[in-house]
Scaffold this motif. Structure first.
Motif: not given
Length: 84
Positions: A14, A16, A51-52, A74, A76
């Motif tokens: 992922k 961030n 938010r993404t 993501d 976080k």
């Protein structure tokens, strides 16, 4: 050939959106230096991504691009994105 074709690279992990460096952002398909810089600038001006889907508010990221990147995004946790 020196440069791998970034659009077909298999990715794992992922990214961030709130902490990734420009270099990390450029691991994403279709994200080069200009788009990476725009993400970092947007993040500075707006205090980060809530938010993404906020990525779509950055110039150059439309619906199709966002949908392609969404599995890797993501807001976080650690950035663990890497080429497989």
């Amino acid at each position: 050939r020196a440069q791998p074709n970034t659009s077909h690279r298999e990715l794992t992990g992922k990214l961030n959106l709130n902490t990734a460096t420009e270099d990390q952002l450029m691991l994403l398909p279709r994200v080069g230096p200009a788009k990476a810089e725009r993400i970092v600038e947007w993040r500075k001006r707006n205090g980060g991504f809530k938010r993404t889907a906020d990525l779509r508010r950055v110039k150059g990221f439309g619906y199709k691009t966002f949908k392609r990147l969404e599995p890797y995004l993501d807001i976080k946790g650690d950035t663990t994105l890497a080429a497989k």
